[in-house]
Design a protein around this motif. Structure first.
Motif, PDB file in Angstrom:
ATOM      1  N   LEU A   1       0.854  -1.186   0.000  1.00 22.09           N
ATOM      2  CA  LEU A   1       0.000   0.000   0.000  1.00 22.09           C
ATOM      3  C   LEU A   1       0.889   1.235   0.000  1.00 22.09           C
TER       4      LEU A   1
ATOM      5  N   ASN B   1      -3.210   3.948  -1.038  1.00 19.93           N
ATOM      6  CA  ASN B   1      -3.550   3.228  -2.260  1.00 19.93           C
ATOM      7  C   ASN B   1      -2.984   1.812  -2.252  1.00 19.93           C
ATOM      8  N   GLU B   2      -3.735   0.905  -2.859  1.00 18.21           N
ATOM      9  CA  GLU B   2      -3.173  -0.418  -3.138  1.00 18.21           C
ATOM     10  C   GLU B   2      -2.303  -0.297  -4.381  1.00 18.21           C
TER      11      GLU B   2
ATOM     12  N   LYS C   1      -2.044 -10.225  -1.199  1.00 14.95           N
ATOM     13  CA  LYS C   1      -3.350  -9.571  -1.143  1.00 14.95           C
ATOM     14  C   LYS C   1      -4.457 -10.559  -0.788  1.00 14.95           C
TER      15      LYS C   1
ATOM     16  N   ARG D   1      -5.881  -5.627   7.337  1.00 16.06           N
ATOM     17  CA  ARG D   1      -5.418  -4.459   6.572  1.00 16.06           C
ATOM     18  C   ARG D   1      -5.844  -3.161   7.247  1.00 16.06           C
TER      19      ARG D   1
END
Length: 230
Positions: free
Chosen positions: A17, A31-32, A162, A170
């Motif tokens: 991230l 952001n991913e 992920k 997360r």
């Protein structure tokens, strides 16, 4: 068990991230980051002068999901994630080491909250915050800060991919990691927190009896569930 400050290796294949500071909106965007560099906004973290100073919202739903509180005197901190409060307790008075009880890492076989530690290591160019399981010493994630960047604050590198990182884990890593970053920034600039460190009561969160209380409540609830209603 005290956290192992030598833990520093995080898998290069894990979820990443990227945290960017948007000057126009005065907020952080988390952001991913895909393998090709594509960024997908997940969270927006806003700043406020009053408590809670850090407020997190879902980038997709535009709804508040978490807050982070930085104390004026105490060197401890507090987060609330989707209604659940997390206390960030210092492990040491004069070191950037904190711990808390994680509900995101619980399982059916181990339903008690899991002690997790954040350990900071600073250098000339970077400031690394390592998140580890306090019991097993297994790395969970690393929050790497770029000390000289004006826009890209840093990156979260998770140990797992992920698909293996749940939304709860997360959320918890992002909120506690960013809250700890700003706790440490305030500690370096606020003289009152020198006194706060003197009067602090650092230590392991599992010694506070929180786990025992959770077990007692769960056993009581299970016992009540076995009572047959007429």
């Amino acid at each position: 068990m005290q956290p192992d400050t030598s833990v520093s290796t995080i898998s290069a294949q894990g979820l990443t991230l990227q945290v960017d500071f948007a000057w126009s909106k005065f907020c952080n965007i988390i952001n991913e980051k895909a393998a090709d560099g594509h960024l997908t906004p997940l969270y927006i973290q806003h700043f406020h002068l009053t408590k809670p100073q850090l407020r997190f919202e879902s980038a997709a739903k535009k709804s508040n999901i978490a807050t982070g509180v930085i104390q004026s005197f105490s060197i401890g901190g507090k987060c609330t994630i989707r209604g659940r409060e997390i206390i960030l307790k210092p492990l040491k008075r004069w070191k950037a080491q904190y711990n808390y009880l994680s509900h995101a890492l619980t399982s059916k076989t181990n339903p008690d909250p899991v002690p997790v530690s954040w350990i900071a290591k600073s250098g000339m160019k970077t400031w690394d915050f390592l998140c580890v399981n306090s019991v097993t010493q297994e790395p969970i994630a690393k929050f790497g800060i770029n000390n000289w960047s004006l826009k890209q604050v840093g990156n979260f590198h998770f140990e797992k991919s992920k698909g293996e990182v749940t939304e709860e884990v997360r959320d918890e890593v992002v909120v506690t990691g960013i809250t700890m970053l700003y706790i440490m920034m305030v500690r370096m600039q606020n003289p009152l927190q020198l006194l706060g460190a003197v009067f602090a009561k650092p230590g392991k969160v599992e010694d506070d009896g929180s786990s025992a209380e959770g077990t007692e409540l769960r056993e009581r609830d299970e016992g009540e569930g076995k009572i047959k209603r007429p």
